[in-house]
Design a protein around this motif. Structure first.
Motif, PDB file in Angstrom:
ATOM      1  N   GLN A   1       0.840  -1.429  -0.032  1.00  0.00           N
ATOM      2  CA  GLN A   1       0.045  -0.057   0.050  1.00  0.00           C
ATOM      3  C   GLN A   1       0.796   1.244   0.142  1.00  0.00           C
ATOM      4  N   MET A   2       2.051   1.468   0.971  1.00  0.00           N
ATOM      5  CA  MET A   2       2.989   2.524   0.751  1.00  0.00           C
ATOM      6  C   MET A   2       3.447   2.532  -0.578  1.00  0.00           C
ATOM      7  N   GLU A   3       4.263   1.398  -1.389  1.00  0.00           N
ATOM      8  CA  GLU A   3       4.810   1.164  -2.442  1.00  0.00           C
ATOM      9  C   GLU A   3       3.959   2.000  -3.633  1.00  0.00           C
ATOM     10  N   ASN A   4       2.457   1.611  -3.321  1.00  0.00           N
ATOM     11  CA  ASN A   4       1.582   2.474  -4.474  1.00  0.00           C
ATOM     12  C   ASN A   4       0.936   3.506  -4.187  1.00  0.00           C
ATOM     13  N   SER A   5       0.722   4.516  -2.959  1.00  0.00           N
ATOM     14  CA  SER A   5       0.718   5.335  -2.692  1.00  0.00           C
ATOM     15  C   SER A   5       1.460   6.114  -3.321  1.00  0.00           C
ATOM     16  N   ARG A   6       3.211   5.695  -3.608  1.00  0.00           N
ATOM     17  CA  ARG A   6       3.717   6.592  -3.776  1.00  0.00           C
ATOM     18  C   ARG A   6       4.334   6.652  -5.162  1.00  0.00           C
ATOM     19  N   GLN A   7       3.778   5.691  -5.715  1.00  0.00           N
ATOM     20  CA  GLN A   7       3.150   5.535  -7.169  1.00  0.00           C
ATOM     21  C   GLN A   7       2.637   6.594  -7.641  1.00  0.00           C
ATOM     22  N   LYS A   8       1.747   6.259  -7.104  1.00  0.00           N
ATOM     23  CA  LYS A   8       0.293   7.362  -7.144  1.00  0.00           C
ATOM     24  C   LYS A   8       0.582   8.480  -7.476  1.00  0.00           C
ATOM     25  N   PHE A   9       1.199   9.100  -6.466  1.00  0.00           N
ATOM     26  CA  PHE A   9       1.925  10.801  -5.940  1.00  0.00           C
ATOM     27  C   PHE A   9       2.232  10.971  -7.333  1.00  0.00           C
ATOM     28  N   ARG A  10       3.361  10.127  -7.351  1.00  0.00           N
ATOM     29  CA  ARG A  10       4.618  10.017  -8.626  1.00  0.00           C
ATOM     30  C   ARG A  10       3.524  10.702  -9.754  1.00  0.00           C
ATOM     31  N   SER A  11       2.329   9.924 -10.011  1.00  0.00           N
ATOM     32  CA  SER A  11       1.358  10.230 -10.977  1.00  0.00           C
ATOM     33  C   SER A  11       0.776  11.434 -11.045  1.00  0.00           C
ATOM     34  N   LEU A  12       0.642  11.668  -9.686  1.00  0.00           N
ATOM     35  CA  LEU A  12      -0.134  12.447  -9.587  1.00  0.00           C
ATOM     36  C   LEU A  12       0.886  14.175  -9.870  1.00  0.00           C
ATOM     37  N   LEU A  13       1.798  13.626  -9.364  1.00  0.00           N
ATOM     38  CA  LEU A  13       3.005  15.073  -9.423  1.00  0.00           C
ATOM     39  C   LEU A  13       3.017  14.871 -11.217  1.00  0.00           C
ATOM     40  N   ASP A  14       3.304  14.017 -12.600  1.00  0.00           N
ATOM     41  CA  ASP A  14       3.057  14.197 -13.876  1.00  0.00           C
ATOM     42  C   ASP A  14       2.769  14.379 -14.731  1.00  0.00           C
TER      43      ASP A  14
ATOM     44  N   PHE B   1      -4.534  13.240 -24.229  1.00  0.00           N
ATOM     45  CA  PHE B   1      -3.696  11.531 -23.836  1.00  0.00           C
ATOM     46  C   PHE B   1      -2.846  11.377 -22.655  1.00  0.00           C
ATOM     47  N   THR B   2      -2.405  12.739 -22.561  1.00  0.00           N
ATOM     48  CA  THR B   2      -1.749  12.651 -20.680  1.00  0.00           C
ATOM     49  C   THR B   2      -2.531  12.143 -20.304  1.00  0.00           C
ATOM     50  N   MET B   3      -3.309  12.790 -19.335  1.00  0.00           N
ATOM     51  CA  MET B   3      -4.240  12.724 -18.330  1.00  0.00           C
ATOM     52  C   MET B   3      -4.511  11.346 -18.834  1.00  0.00           C
ATOM     53  N   THR B   4      -5.270  10.903 -19.994  1.00  0.00           N
ATOM     54  CA  THR B   4      -6.036  10.107 -20.447  1.00  0.00           C
ATOM     55  C   THR B   4      -5.348   8.460 -19.838  1.00  0.00           C
ATOM     56  N   GLN B   5      -3.903   8.725 -19.897  1.00  0.00           N
ATOM     57  CA  GLN B   5      -2.740   7.565 -20.028  1.00  0.00           C
ATOM     58  C   GLN B   5      -2.622   7.345 -18.281  1.00  0.00           C
ATOM     59  N   ARG B   6      -2.472   8.169 -17.873  1.00  0.00           N
ATOM     60  CA  ARG B   6      -1.712   8.503 -16.796  1.00  0.00           C
ATOM     61  C   ARG B   6      -2.939   8.573 -15.442  1.00  0.00           C
ATOM     62  N   ALA B   7      -3.972   8.958 -15.690  1.00  0.00           N
ATOM     63  CA  ALA B   7      -4.926   9.381 -14.679  1.00  0.00           C
ATOM     64  C   ALA B   7      -5.358   7.727 -14.301  1.00  0.00           C
ATOM     65  N   PRO B   8      -5.411   6.642 -14.873  1.00  0.00           N
ATOM     66  CA  PRO B   8      -5.534   5.494 -14.703  1.00  0.00           C
ATOM     67  C   PRO B   8      -4.249   4.941 -13.474  1.00  0.00           C
ATOM     68  N   LYS B   9      -3.094   5.199 -13.508  1.00  0.00           N
ATOM     69  CA  LYS B   9      -2.499   5.007 -12.529  1.00  0.00           C
ATOM     70  C   LYS B   9      -2.603   5.972 -11.108  1.00  0.00           C
ATOM     71  N   VAL B  10      -3.302   6.193 -10.995  1.00  0.00           N
ATOM     72  CA  VAL B  10      -3.324   7.425  -9.686  1.00  0.00           C
ATOM     73  C   VAL B  10      -3.781   6.370  -8.983  1.00  0.00           C
ATOM     74  N   VAL B  11      -5.082   5.766  -9.500  1.00  0.00           N
ATOM     75  CA  VAL B  11      -6.171   4.984  -8.703  1.00  0.00           C
ATOM     76  C   VAL B  11      -5.970   3.440  -8.546  1.00  0.00           C
ATOM     77  N   GLY B  12      -5.171   3.484  -9.742  1.00  0.00           N
ATOM     78  CA  GLY B  12      -5.162   1.826  -9.819  1.00  0.00           C
ATOM     79  C   GLY B  12      -6.327   1.264 -10.946  1.00  0.00           C
ATOM     80  N   ALA B  13      -6.602   2.469 -11.646  1.00  0.00           N
ATOM     81  CA  ALA B  13      -7.094   2.027 -12.642  1.00  0.00           C
ATOM     82  C   ALA B  13      -6.926   0.977 -14.210  1.00  0.00           C
ATOM     83  N   ASP B  14      -8.133   0.351 -14.720  1.00  0.00           N
ATOM     84  CA  ASP B  14      -7.735  -0.280 -15.528  1.00  0.00           C
ATOM     85  C   ASP B  14      -8.137   0.789 -16.891  1.00  0.00           C
TER      86      ASP B  14
END
Length: 475
Positions: free
Chosen positions: A263-276, A292-305
């Motif tokens: 969970q900690m690692e996922n939160s870190r990745q989400k935070f990085r994706s949000l900053l990007d 395009f950038t929003m569509t590509q990176r937004a799923p990573k923020v919440v772990g969506a498919d």
């Protein structure tokens, strides 16, 4: 305090005391101990230790009796006569037993030390399985984890694989998850809970099974540890059951730590994706590149498919998005996205198939299975300028934290999208000549347009409505 016959009968029935007496009688006959009183005390101590501190449950006594008779049947000769097991309470036997117990405990300590070093969930799971096989000298072992969002156990097969689900209460693992009681089965094929279909498919022969609950620090059942077939073709002993209890306790701790680390690692990745994403929003990207950038990176923020972004065209009362080389337009009030665009409120659907707004025909046509949907308005002030729709969170439904994180990003995205050339020029009807697309094919925004009359086009990226989306982010 006077005890009436009714009180006595109620107590004997409520505690299943008759089965306890039946157990002691049957075990004493089987073992023919020279000191039956000492034998019964030892037997009861073993049963108490195997419970691992859990409270007494009346159904345990019935299970003990069933196991005893199964053991007796296994010791019958070809004529059906039970040979029995001569038991001795001599000092030499006690010394041998203590020596074996000490050796087992030493291997158990080493196993717990090894398990505790693993932080990755899959590594922790494999370490628990390997050490359990080593300590109990078993052929196979599996771990089922309890899905907190459904009444299922999940058999962790491999990272990235489609894990197998078992309903709680069904089968041996399911019944242990439901009762919280260790199950020691001497002969699997004589147990009605055992499903032999796996043996028939693989040719593997399941003989004995030892299965126990995995509990967290609050004594809640979070999984099941199941061990199959003692390597020397014997059955699992009461001491094995005791060792399994300790291993299960360690497994609960290890899995909890591993999940916290994940969970900690996922939160870190989400935070990085949000900053990007925020950095992209503040840059001088063209509108196509921005979406395009929003569509590509937004799923990573919440772990969506999957993700789709619609822009609102108030002039034509439509929602607009791009699918490959085609502009897709749908009525502003169509589907889940239309509801969000019209009301300006979040729609969070944990189970798409139980929601009447979801169009199941789309999944049937495309083969894509929609489980959960998060659809949120993109606002500039109070005005809804777009909608973002996310499908299928990796684990479980979308939650309030997902809504909060996406809300923070959308509060920045909304004003930027509203001020973009694309939105100002009529949401996709035309675009400046220098606003070129970064999508494959390099077309500008003056591309063919498809409109639907009643519902959104058939694209899984639209959640309730769709064929396969492109791999470039849902457009």
């Amino acid at each position: 305090m006077a005890v009436t016959p009714e009180d006595a009968a109620d107590y004997l029935s409520r505690t299943n005391f008759k089965s306890i007496i039946e157990l002691l009688t049957a075990e004493a006959i089987l073992h023919r101990s020279e000191d039956p009183v000492l034998f019964c005390r030892t037997l009861l101590d073993q049963k108490i230790q195997a419970r691992g501190g859990a409270a007494y449950a009346p159904e345990q006594a019935t299970e003990y009796v069933r196991q005893c008779y199964a053991d007796a049947s296994a010791n019958a000769d070809e004529n059906g006569r039970i040979q029995g097991k001569t038991s001795s309470t001599s000092g030499a036997a006690d010394v041998d037993g203590l020596t074996n117990r000490l050796a087992l405990l030493e291997s158990l300590i080493e196993a717990c030390r090894t398990i505790a070093t693993k932080l990755d969930p899959m590594e922790a799971t494999q370490a628990i399985i390997n050490q359990t096989l080593k300590v109990l000298l078993a052929d196979r072992a599996t771990i089922f984890t309890k899905d907190p969002h459904s009444n299922n156990l999940i058999l962790m097969v491999a990272e990235g694989a489609r894990n197998i689900r078992v309903p709680i209460g069904k089968g041996i693992a399911g019944s242990v998850a439901e009762s919280g009681v260790i199950c020691n089965i001497k002969d699997a094929y004589n147990d009605p809970r055992f499903d032999p279909s796996f043996d028939r498919e693989t040719g593997y022969k399941t003989k004995s099974i030892l299965c126990g609950p995995i509990k967290d620090q609050n004594d809640n059942i979070v999984g099941v540890l199941q061990v199959i077939n003692k390597k020397d073709d014997s059955v699992f002993s009461d001491l094995d059951a005791e060792m399994l209890t300790i291993l299960s306790t360690q497994a609960g701790i290890a899995l909890k730590n591993a999940n916290l680390y994940l969970q900690m690692e996922n939160s870190r990745q989400k935070f990085r994706s949000l900053l990007d994403i925020i950095a992209a929003l503040q840059s001088e990207l063209g509108t196509n590149s921005l979406i395009f950038t929003m569509t590509q990176r937004a799923p990573k923020v919440v772990g969506a498919d999957r993700c789709t972004i619609f822009l609102v065209d108030n002039d034509n009362q439509e929602l607009w998005a791009m699918q490959g080389e085609v502009n897709i337009r749908i009525p502003k009030n169509a589907g889940i996205a239309g509801e969000v665009a019209t009301a300006g409120e979040i729609v969070n659907i944990p189970d798409a198939y139980s929601d009447t707004r979801f169009n199941q025909e789309v999944d049937k046509k495309s083969g894509y299975i929609t489980r959960s949907i998060l659809c949120m308005p993109i606002k500039a002030g109070k005005e809804v300028v777009g909608v973002i729709q996310l499908l299928n969170k990796d684990e479980g439904p979308f939650d309030e934290e997902d809504e909060e994180v996406m809300g923070s990003f959308l509060s920045i995205a909304g004003p930027i999208l509203k001020s973009s050339n694309l939105f100002q020029s009529g949401t996709g009807k035309k675009a400046k000549s220098d606003e070129k697309s970064e999508f494959p094919g390099g077309s500008d925004l003056s591309v063919p347009t498809e409109r639907t009359k009643d519902k959104a086009p058939m694209m899984p990226a639209f959640g309730e409505d769709g064929d396969e989306e492109d791999d470039d982010g849902g457009f």
